[in-house]
Design an enzyme around this catalytic site. Sequence first.
Site, short mmCIF file in Angstrom:
data_model
loop_
_atom_site.label_atom_id
_atom_site.label_comp_id
_atom_site.label_asym_id
_atom_site.label_seq_id
_atom_site.Cartn_x
_atom_site.Cartn_y
_atom_site.Cartn_z
N CYS A 185 0.87 -1.18 0.00
CA CYS A 185 0.00 0.00 0.00
C CYS A 185 0.91 1.23 0.00
O CYS A 185 2.14 1.10 0.01
CB CYS A 185 -1.00 0.00 1.15
SG CYS A 185 -0.30 0.19 2.79
N CYS A 202 -2.09 1.55 -4.31
CA CYS A 202 -0.82 2.19 -4.66
C CYS A 202 -0.73 2.51 -6.15
O CYS A 202 0.32 2.92 -6.64
CB CYS A 202 0.37 1.37 -4.19
SG CYS A 202 0.53 -0.25 -4.92
N CYS A 208 3.60 -0.02 -8.50
CA CYS A 208 4.12 -1.37 -8.30
C CYS A 208 4.64 -1.92 -9.62
O CYS A 208 3.90 -1.96 -10.61
CB CYS A 208 3.02 -2.26 -7.75
SG CYS A 208 3.60 -3.87 -7.23
#
Length: 135
Positions: free
Chosen positions: A13, A87, A91
Site C-alpha cells: 500500500c 498504490c 508497483c
Amino acid sequence: MTDTARPTVLFVCVHNAGRSQMAAGFMRELSGGRVEVLSAGSEPKDRINPVAIEAMAEEGIDIAGSTPKILTTEAVKESDVVITMGCGDTCPVFPGKRYEDWELTDPAGRPIDEVRPIRDEIKRRVEALLGELIA
C-alpha cells in the site's frame, strides 16, 4: 514457486503503515509459517498507524514491532503473489506473477470504529487467499 517451496506473498500500500501491515499480520498468523510474507509501500511512513496496531491487537495479533519498508523491485521479483491496496501504478509488474488489487479504505486518520470493518475485510480476503495458496 515449486511444490515444496512456501509461496511468497507481498502486500503493498502507499504508506505501508495500515492496510498492508494488517494483511501481513493476518497472513503470518493464519498461515502458521506456510507462507512467506512481505509488505512494503510506495511512500512508507516512519511508523505503523497506532489505530491499525490497536485494531490488530483486538484480534490477538501484534504488529507493533513492524516497520514500514520501501517497495523494491527485488521484493516484487521474489514474490509469487503481489497484493496491492491503493498504490496505483507504482508497483512494478513482472510476467508470471499473480497480481490482485484489493480496493480498501485507507485507515489513516480514522478512529478505531472505522478501522475495525477495514480490518475485518482484510482478514476475510487473507483467509480466502490463504485457502487458494494452501489447498
